[in-house]
Motif scaffolding. Structure first.
Motif, PDB file in Angstrom:
ATOM      1  N   VAL A   1      17.698  14.595  59.145  1.00  0.00           N
ATOM      2  CA  VAL A   1      16.954  14.563  60.407  1.00  0.00           C
ATOM      3  C   VAL A   1      17.952  14.580  61.561  1.00  0.00           C
ATOM      4  CG1 VAL A   1      15.325  13.287  61.830  1.00  0.00           C
ATOM      5  CG2 VAL A   1      15.045  13.312  59.345  1.00  0.00           C
ATOM      6  N   GLY A   2      18.020  15.680  62.279  1.00  0.00           N
ATOM      7  CA  GLY A   2      18.970  15.800  63.374  1.00  0.00           C
ATOM      8  C   GLY A   2      20.354  16.186  62.877  1.00  0.00           C
ATOM      9  N   ASP A   3      21.244  16.475  63.817  1.00  0.00           N
ATOM     10  CA  ASP A   3      22.627  16.820  63.486  1.00  0.00           C
ATOM     11  C   ASP A   3      23.462  15.537  63.450  1.00  0.00           C
ATOM     12  OD1 ASP A   3      22.031  19.550  63.475  1.00  0.00           O
ATOM     13  OD2 ASP A   3      22.351  19.697  65.641  1.00  0.00           O
ATOM     14  N   SER A   4      24.396  15.487  62.533  1.00  0.00           N
ATOM     15  CA  SER A   4      25.279  14.318  62.432  1.00  0.00           C
ATOM     16  C   SER A   4      26.658  14.743  61.977  1.00  0.00           C
ATOM     17  CB  SER A   4      24.739  13.292  61.426  1.00  0.00           C
ATOM     18  OG  SER A   4      23.707  12.517  61.958  1.00  0.00           O
TER      19      SER A   4
ATOM     20  N   ARG B   1      26.041  10.799  65.491  1.00  0.00           N
ATOM     21  CA  ARG B   1      25.432  12.003  66.066  1.00  0.00           C
ATOM     22  C   ARG B   1      26.318  12.582  67.170  1.00  0.00           C
ATOM     23  NH1 ARG B   1      20.957  12.801  63.456  1.00  0.00           N
ATOM     24  NH2 ARG B   1      19.600  11.078  62.805  1.00  0.00           N
ATOM     25  N   PRO B   2      26.381  13.910  67.278  1.00  0.00           N
ATOM     26  CA  PRO B   2      27.266  14.541  68.264  1.00  0.00           C
ATOM     27  C   PRO B   2      27.011  14.090  69.697  1.00  0.00           C
ATOM     28  CG  PRO B   2      26.467  16.178  66.697  1.00  0.00           C
ATOM     29  CD  PRO B   2      25.709  14.911  66.429  1.00  0.00           C
ATOM     30  N   GLU B   3      25.748  13.880  70.061  1.00  0.00           N
ATOM     31  CA  GLU B   3      25.430  13.604  71.467  1.00  0.00           C
ATOM     32  C   GLU B   3      25.880  12.218  71.925  1.00  0.00           C
ATOM     33  OE1 GLU B   3      21.534  12.676  69.188  1.00  0.00           O
ATOM     34  OE2 GLU B   3      23.183  14.126  69.093  1.00  0.00           O
ATOM     35  N   VAL B   4      26.234  11.331  70.977  1.00  0.00           N
ATOM     36  CA  VAL B   4      26.703  10.000  71.390  1.00  0.00           C
ATOM     37  C   VAL B   4      28.227   9.935  71.468  1.00  0.00           C
ATOM     38  CG1 VAL B   4      24.661   8.934  70.347  1.00  0.00           C
ATOM     39  CG2 VAL B   4      26.810   8.989  69.061  1.00  0.00           C
ATOM     40  N   ILE B   5      28.901  11.014  71.076  1.00  0.00           N
ATOM     41  CA  ILE B   5      30.360  11.050  71.129  1.00  0.00           C
ATOM     42  C   ILE B   5      30.781  11.730  72.429  1.00  0.00           C
ATOM     43  CG2 ILE B   5      32.466  11.840  70.001  1.00  0.00           C
ATOM     44  CD1 ILE B   5      30.974  11.916  67.384  1.00  0.00           C
ATOM     45  N   SER B   6      31.730  11.132  73.114  1.00  0.00           N
ATOM     46  CA  SER B   6      32.209  11.698  74.374  1.00  0.00           C
ATOM     47  C   SER B   6      33.722  11.832  74.348  1.00  0.00           C
ATOM     48  CB  SER B   6      31.772  10.827  75.552  1.00  0.00           C
ATOM     49  OG  SER B   6      32.279   9.518  75.410  1.00  0.00           O
TER      50      SER B   6
ATOM     51  N   ARG C   1      28.505  22.188  72.306  1.00  0.00           N
ATOM     52  CA  ARG C   1      29.377  21.322  71.512  1.00  0.00           C
ATOM     53  C   ARG C   1      30.838  21.642  71.783  1.00  0.00           C
ATOM     54  NH1 ARG C   1      25.144  19.025  70.689  1.00  0.00           N
ATOM     55  NH2 ARG C   1      24.113  18.657  68.686  1.00  0.00           N
ATOM     56  N   ILE C   2      31.680  20.621  71.641  1.00  0.00           N
ATOM     57  CA  ILE C   2      33.124  20.797  71.549  1.00  0.00           C
ATOM     58  C   ILE C   2      33.513  20.394  70.131  1.00  0.00           C
ATOM     59  CG2 ILE C   2      35.368  20.002  72.354  1.00  0.00           C
ATOM     60  CD1 ILE C   2      34.127  19.437  75.066  1.00  0.00           C
ATOM     61  N   LEU C   3      34.258  21.266  69.461  1.00  0.00           N
ATOM     62  CA  LEU C   3      34.710  20.968  68.111  1.00  0.00           C
ATOM     63  C   LEU C   3      36.131  20.426  68.176  1.00  0.00           C
ATOM     64  CD1 LEU C   3      33.391  24.053  66.086  1.00  0.00           C
ATOM     65  CD2 LEU C   3      32.241  21.883  66.599  1.00  0.00           C
ATOM     66  N   VAL C   4      36.312  19.228  67.640  1.00  0.00           N
ATOM     67  CA  VAL C   4      37.615  18.562  67.675  1.00  0.00           C
ATOM     68  C   VAL C   4      38.080  18.325  66.242  1.00  0.00           C
ATOM     69  CG1 VAL C   4      38.890  16.519  68.419  1.00  0.00           C
ATOM     70  CG2 VAL C   4      37.061  17.450  69.868  1.00  0.00           C
ATOM     71  N   ARG C   5      39.284  18.788  65.926  1.00  0.00           N
ATOM     72  CA  ARG C   5      39.854  18.596  64.593  1.00  0.00           C
ATOM     73  C   ARG C   5      40.728  17.346  64.604  1.00  0.00           C
ATOM     74  NH1 ARG C   5      38.415  20.911  59.890  1.00  0.00           N
ATOM     75  NH2 ARG C   5      38.408  22.958  60.946  1.00  0.00           N
TER      76      ARG C   5
ATOM     77  N   GLY D   1      29.138  16.110  71.562  1.00  0.00           N
ATOM     78  CA  GLY D   1      28.033  16.638  72.355  1.00  0.00           C
ATOM     79  C   GLY D   1      28.021  16.184  73.795  1.00  0.00           C
ATOM     80  N   GLN D   2      28.620  15.043  74.114  1.00  0.00           N
ATOM     81  CA  GLN D   2      28.595  14.524  75.484  1.00  0.00           C
ATOM     82  C   GLN D   2      29.706  15.157  76.303  1.00  0.00           C
ATOM     83  OE1 GLN D   2      28.589  10.309  75.941  1.00  0.00           O
ATOM     84  NE2 GLN D   2      26.483  10.068  75.277  1.00  0.00           N
ATOM     85  N   ALA D   3      29.480  16.390  76.713  1.00  0.00           N
ATOM     86  CA  ALA D   3      30.467  17.095  77.524  1.00  0.00           C
ATOM     87  C   ALA D   3      29.739  18.050  78.453  1.00  0.00           C
ATOM     88  CB  ALA D   3      31.428  17.871  76.633  1.00  0.00           C
TER      89      ALA D   3
END
Length: 357
Positions: free
Chosen positions: A234-237, A282-287, A311-315, A325-327
Motif C-alpha cells: 500500500v503506497g510507495d516505500s 515512505r519517500p514523502e517523509v524523507i527530506s 523524486r530525488i534518488l540518493v545512493r 520525496g520532500q523536495a
C-alpha cells in the motif's frame, strides 16, 4: 446494518487453498475494496459471493440471510466484469433493459426505468445509441446502469477499470465514487491497483495468499500498516533489510544491512533484539537535510520530475537506493547528480517489521 457478511469463507481446489477462512462485513451503502496482487484469491472470493463458485467452507449472508443455497441469478447481487460484457448487437437501451425483460416486466415500466437510470449515470437520451458509438467511459457507465436498473443490494466490480487507458482510468475513479454515492448502493470492488482502492473506498481489505492481512480505512492502512506486506504493497516505500539492535517502548533500533542505523516504530510484536527486520520509510517523509532522529548520507543519483510525485534518488554508501520525496522540483532547490547530501526523517515515520526466519 451490513449488506454483506462473509464468515470463515474458504475455497480449496484440490490441495491448493485459494481463499483461506476469510471473514469480513461490509456496512450498508459503503464502498468496500479488496486489494491484492494477482493470484491472491480476490477474484475467487468475489465469484463465491456472486454464486459462480461454491465455497468449501463458511457462510455468505446478504442483509442477514445466507445465500449459499441461492443460485447466481436469484442472488440480490450484480456483477460488472473487467471487459464489461455489453451486447454489441443491442443498442444502449436494449442492453440496460435486458435483465428487466428477463424478469418479465412490461414495456412501459422498462422504458421508464431505463430512462431514469440513464439520467442517473449522466447519459440521458442515449438509449438509441449503438454500443460501438460509446467511449470507454460511457461503456463503463452503461455496464453499471445495466446492473443498477435491477436494484441489487450489492454491486460487485471485478477490476472494471483495467482495460481503460491511464487518463480515462483516473477520471473513472472519481466517477465511480460519485455513482456509488448517487445510487446509495453497496459496492464491493476488487483490484490490484492501490491508487484505485485508496481513492474510492470507505474501507479496504488487503489480501495476500488467500488471507486478509489488514482491513481498515485507506488512511489507516497507509499510515499504520500492521504487517510488512501491507507496508510494502500500500503506497510507495523505501525498504531496507536489517537487524533489531534493541526494542523498547514500541520503538526499535535497526542496524541497516550494509551500514547505518535508524530508530523506527515497531510494526509488530514479534520483533526481538538480534532478530531480522525490514525497515520501511515512505519517500514523502524523507527530506534533504538533517532529520528529527534519523539521518544518513549519500550521493544524488538522479532527479525524477513527476509533478507532486517528483523524486530525488540518493545512493547510500551501503549501496541502497533511497527515494526522497520532500523536495521542491520547480528549480528553486539546486541539487545535481553526483552531489553528496544528507537525508533525514522523523523516527515516528519509520516502521520496522519482523522477518520470518
Amino acid at each position: 446494518m451490513h449488506d454483506l457478511q462473509c464468515e470463515s469463507l474458504s475455497k480449496r481446489f484440490g490441495a491448493y487453498t485459494a481463499v483461506d477462512s476469510v471473514s469480513f462485513a461490509v456496512p450498508r451503502g459503503s464502498f468496500f475494496s479488496i486489494l491484492g496482487p494477482s493470484g491472491c484469491g480476490k477474484t475467487t472470493l468475489m465469484r463465491m459471493i456472486a454464486g459462480f463458485e461454491t465455497p468449501t467452507g463458511g457462510d455468505i449472508r446478504i442483509k442477514g440471510r445466507s445465500v449459499l443455497s441461492t443460485p447466481p441469478n436469484k442472488r440480490p447481487v450484480k456483477m460488472v466484469f473487467q471487459h464489461l460484457a455489453l451486447f454489441p448487437m443491442m443498442n444502449v437501451g436494449e442492453n440496460i433493459a435486458y435483465g428487466l425483460r428477463c424478469r418479465g416486466e412490461n414495456r412501459a415500466d422498462i422504458a421508464r426505468k431505463v430512462a431514469r437510470v440513464l439520467d442517473r449515470v449522466g447519459l440521458p437520451g442515449a438509449a438509441e445509441k449503438q454500443v460501438s458509438q460509446l467511449s470507454g467511459g460511457q461503456k463503463q457507465r452503461i455496464a453499471i446502469a445495466r446492473c443498477m436498473v435491477l436494484e441489487p443490494d450489492v454491486l460487485l466490480l471485478d477490476e472494471p477499470l483495467g482495460a481503460l487507458d491511464l487518463k480515462l482510468r483516473e477520471r473513472m475513479k472519481i466517477e465511480l465514487k460519485q455513482l456509488q454515492h448517487q445510487f446509495e448502493t453497496t459496492f464491493l470492488y476488487i483490484t490490484h491497483d492501490q491508487s484505485e482502492a485508496l481513492l474510492m473506498s470507505d474501507n479496504v481489505a488487503v489480501m495476500n495468499a488467500g488471507r486478509f492481512e489488514q482491513i481498515g480505512a485507506p488512511q489507516d492502512l497507509y499510515n499504520n500498516p500492521k504487517t510488512g506486506f501491507v507496508a510494502g504493497f500500500v503506497g510507495d516505500s523505501n525498504r531496507w533489510p536489517g537487524r533489531a539492535l534493541s526494542v523498547s517502548d514500541g520503538k526499535v533500533r535497526v542496524a541497516i544491512d550494509g551500514g547505518g542505523e535508524a530508530i523506527a516504530l515497531a510494526g509488530d510484536e514479534r520483533i526481538a533484539a538480534g532478530g531480522p527486520v525490514e525497515l520501511f520509510v515512505r519517500p514523502e517523509v524523507i527530506s534533504i537535510g538533517a532529520g528529527s532522529g534519523n539521518g544518513l548520507e549519500g550521493t544524488v543519483e538522479s532527479l525524477l520530475f513527476n509533478g507532486a510525485s517528483s523524486r530525488i534518488l540518493v545512493r547510500m554508501a551501503n549501496g541502497h537506493l533511497v527515494e526522497v520525496g520532500q523536495a521542491v522540483m520547480d528549480g528553486s532547490v539546486k541539487i545535481a547528480p553526483g552531489e553528496t547530501v544528507a537525508i533525514g526523517w522523523s523516527r515516528s515515520h519509520g516502521r520496522a517489521f519482523s522477518v520470518a526466519g
